[in-house]
Design a protein around this motif. Structure first.
Motif, mmCIF file in Angstrom:
data_model
loop_
_atom_site.group_PDB
_atom_site.id
_atom_site.type_symbol
_atom_site.label_atom_id
_atom_site.label_comp_id
_atom_site.label_asym_id
_atom_site.label_seq_id
_atom_site.Cartn_x
_atom_site.Cartn_y
_atom_site.Cartn_z
ATOM 1 N N GLN A 1 3.559 -8.933 -3.448
ATOM 2 C CA GLN A 1 4.513 -8.913 -4.547
ATOM 3 C C GLN A 1 3.795 -9.965 -5.523
ATOM 4 O O GLN A 1 4.417 -10.573 -5.973
ATOM 5 C CB GLN A 1 5.482 -8.546 -4.388
ATOM 6 C CG GLN A 1 5.605 -6.857 -4.145
ATOM 7 C CD GLN A 1 5.084 -5.765 -4.654
ATOM 8 O OE1 GLN A 1 4.853 -5.884 -5.326
ATOM 9 N NE2 GLN A 1 3.840 -4.902 -3.507
ATOM 10 N N LYS B 1 -0.124 2.801 -0.515
ATOM 11 C CA LYS B 1 0.920 2.478 -1.372
ATOM 12 C C LYS B 1 2.633 2.160 -0.836
ATOM 13 O O LYS B 1 3.470 1.038 -0.924
ATOM 14 C CB LYS B 1 1.196 3.178 -2.497
ATOM 15 C CG LYS B 1 1.787 2.603 -3.864
ATOM 16 C CD LYS B 1 1.657 4.002 -4.867
ATOM 17 C CE LYS B 1 2.911 3.344 -6.060
ATOM 18 N NZ LYS B 1 3.806 3.120 -5.825
ATOM 19 N N SER B 2 3.042 3.056 -0.043
ATOM 20 C CA SER B 2 4.094 2.606 0.993
ATOM 21 C C SER B 2 4.358 1.583 1.780
ATOM 22 O O SER B 2 4.831 1.604 1.965
ATOM 23 C CB SER B 2 4.594 4.508 1.130
ATOM 24 O OG SER B 2 4.298 4.930 2.328
ATOM 25 N N GLU C 1 4.809 -1.722 0.235
ATOM 26 C CA GLU C 1 6.422 -2.213 0.742
ATOM 27 C C GLU C 1 6.612 -2.967 2.085
ATOM 28 O O GLU C 1 8.004 -3.706 1.065
ATOM 29 C CB GLU C 1 6.465 -0.946 0.078
ATOM 30 C CG GLU C 1 6.772 -0.576 -1.553
ATOM 31 C CD GLU C 1 7.688 1.012 -1.357
ATOM 32 O OE1 GLU C 1 8.237 1.926 -0.679
ATOM 33 O OE2 GLU C 1 6.564 1.628 -2.637
#
Lengths: 140, 404
Positions: B15, B5-6, B9
């Motif tokens: 996204q 998840k990190s 980013e």
């Protein structure tokens, strides 16, 4: 009907669809319909090798009109071929030379006619125009 | 364990939406996405120290040169090369292969033999065919099995005292097979042949140790391992790089130039004519640092989990066949669904936000082997998730229902 009128009809038909799913389903139906070319014309001479899908195009002259038949091994490509044949086949060479394919953008299938898609359709249109030019020269 | 998840980013592109759907990027074997850390390095270069290298006495030139040479050392350490000057910056894997093919021209005699594997990318076939045409050397092919594994027995029969060079990929881009390159290298060396390994597909998954492998040439592209496009490296053993003539003439690669005679610069500059992609090289170094911070073992373990998960899910689909079922493979799944052309599947998946590759993957001999026009290829990276695989499989079932 002129090429322009046929293209306008196609654009009208596609305007009934709400989303891409319906457009694609229609294309797939067109693609699944009967072969668009006589088996004897599915030769290497008539083959356009796209990177992704293969396209066969055959042309003949009938009463000074160019008659195209074509096929593809991919269904969506074949559906688009069916539309292109509907627009260009049975027309005078001069009209084919002058016609454009902007209606494909209008019906939301632009991405399939991108030269980078390498599905043989861009070459097919080029081929259609070349046949028309050749027959026009013959008629002159 | 890695925190996906990190890590996600770090990749702003993940996204975005495509055709109104969240992007699911499963074309990592074609090119990997670029993390912020690499993009920041590119921005920093152009904002703060853009200058030509190895020439100027001014500060910017010195800073750019230092960073470029630091990147070379980072890459050297990553692949465990003995010396930094054995790392030659290129424009990518294809460039590296062509450099060696060109270099061997003066070393080959008519009747010399070269060996290629049956599962190569066109870029590791065509330069050698061109070399054979120029020199009269003969190209031989190591055959593969239905599972997509090279036959080492057949390889033994191809090797002989005429063999000069063997080239093979570390991992097949079309099938995902991890080839037994250590065996291939050792057997080639036993008959005195050199070996070039195409590491383009392996570099994001496996850390190749060029000294332990004893490989003569190893080529990679930065963009397969989170770096920018248009840059890569050729690793070459010092003795080979000294033996081969320069690839291109120009600035940077010379010691002295006069109209009577030019002497060439030492390694690595002999093979780096002209102003290189300075920023690209530095960013490649940043990409290697980024990947090593996550850890290649962690990446490989997680990707293997994704591969197994996706393979099981896909095999539940009726009529789906996977091409490339080797015992050892990376997170690449090439497949077809019976009665459906791969192009049609790719076109519908794209509408559903899923990016896969369709076609022959620049490996037409592999497609010819299976007698298919192409495949759909889903390839996973460490930033992909099982949830994405679920969405991909659901999209695939939807495409199948539309097309059949």
């Amino acid at each position: 009907m002129t090429i322009k009128e046929i293209q306008e009809n196609i654009v009208d038909e596609f305007s009934m669809f709400d989303d891409w799913m319906q457009r694609y389903e229609y294309m797939i139906e067109l693609g699944k319909s009967l072969p668009l070319i006589d088996e004897q014309y599915k030769t290497d001479d008539n083959l356009i090798k796209g990177c992704q899908s293969k396209v066969w195009v055959h042309a003949g002259l009938d009463n000074d009109k160019v008659v195209f038949t074509a096929d593809s091994d991919a269904i969506i490509t074949k559906g688009i071929i069916a539309i292109l044949i509907r627009a260009f086949s049975g027309q005078a060479p001069k009209d084919i030379i002058e016609a454009d394919t902007g209606f494909i953008d209008e019906i939301g299938l632009k991405e399939h006619l991108s030269p980078t898609r390498a599905n043989g359709l861009v070459s097919m249109i080029k081929q259609i125009k070349m046949y028309a030019i050749a027959y026009q020269t013959q008629l002159n | 364990m890695i925190d996906i998840k990190s890590l996600r980013e770090d990749f702003p592109i993940l996204q975005r939406k495509v055709n109104g759907q969240p992007l699911i990027y499963l074309d990592n074997a074609a090119t990997s996405q670029t993390p912020k850390q690499v993009v920041d390095t590119i921005v920093d270069y152009y904002y703060n120290y853009n200058a030509n290298i190895h020439r100027g006495v001014h500060t910017l030139s010195q800073e750019a040169t230092d960073k470029y040479e630091q990147a070379r050392r980072t890459i050297q350490e990553h692949f465990n090369a003995a010396h930094p000057y054995e790392i030659i910056f290129t424009s990518g894997t294809t460039h590296g292969i062509n450099m060696i093919a060109s270099g061997f021209e003066s070393l080959l005699q008519p009747g010399d033999e070269l060996i290629v594997s049956a599962m190569e990318h066109h870029s590791n076939i065509v330069p050698w065919q061109m070399l054979c045409e120029r020199t009269g050397a003969i190209l031989k092919v190591i055959p593969m099995s239905e599972e997509g594994e090279l036959s080492m027995e057949a390889y033994d029969t191809l090797l002989n005292e005429k063999t000069r060079l063997v080239f093979c990929n570390h991992i097949s881009n079309a099938l995902g097979t991890i080839n037994p390159i250590k065996t291939i290298i050792d057997k080639a060396h036993a008959v005195g042949a050199a070996v070039l390994i195409d590491g383009a597909q392996a570099c994001p998954h496996i850390k190749a140790d060029v000294q332990a492998l004893d490989v003569d040439f190893y080529v990679v592209s930065a963009h397969k391992m989170c770096g920018p496009t248009g840059v890569g490296v050729l690793y070459g053993k010092e003795e080979w790089l000294e033996k081969l003539p320069p690839y291109q003439g120009g600035g940077e690669m010379i010691a002295e130039v006069s109209f009577e005679k030019t002497t060439y610069a030492g390694l690595p500059h002999k093979f780096e004519a002209g102003t290189p992609d300075i920023c690209g090289g530095i960013a490649f170094g940043a990409a290697v640092d980024y990947i090593n911070r996550i850890g290649m073992e962690n990446i490989a373990a997680y990707e293997h989990e994704l591969l197994e998960y996706a393979t099981d899910k896909l095999l539940e689909i009726d009529g789906l066949r996977i091409y490339g079922t080797a015992g050892k493979k990376t997170s690449v799944i090439s497949f077809n669904i019976e009665g459906i052309h791969p192009y049609d599947i790719g076109a519908i998946l794209d509408k559903l936000g899923v990016a896969v590759r369709t076609g022959h993957h620049c490996a037409q001999p592999v497609m010819e082997f299976y007698k298919i026009p192409g495949t759909v290829r889903a390839s996973f990276a460490f930033y992909n998730t099982k949830e994405e695989i679920d969405t991909f499989v659901a999209a695939l079932i939807r495409a199948k229902n539309m097309l059949l």
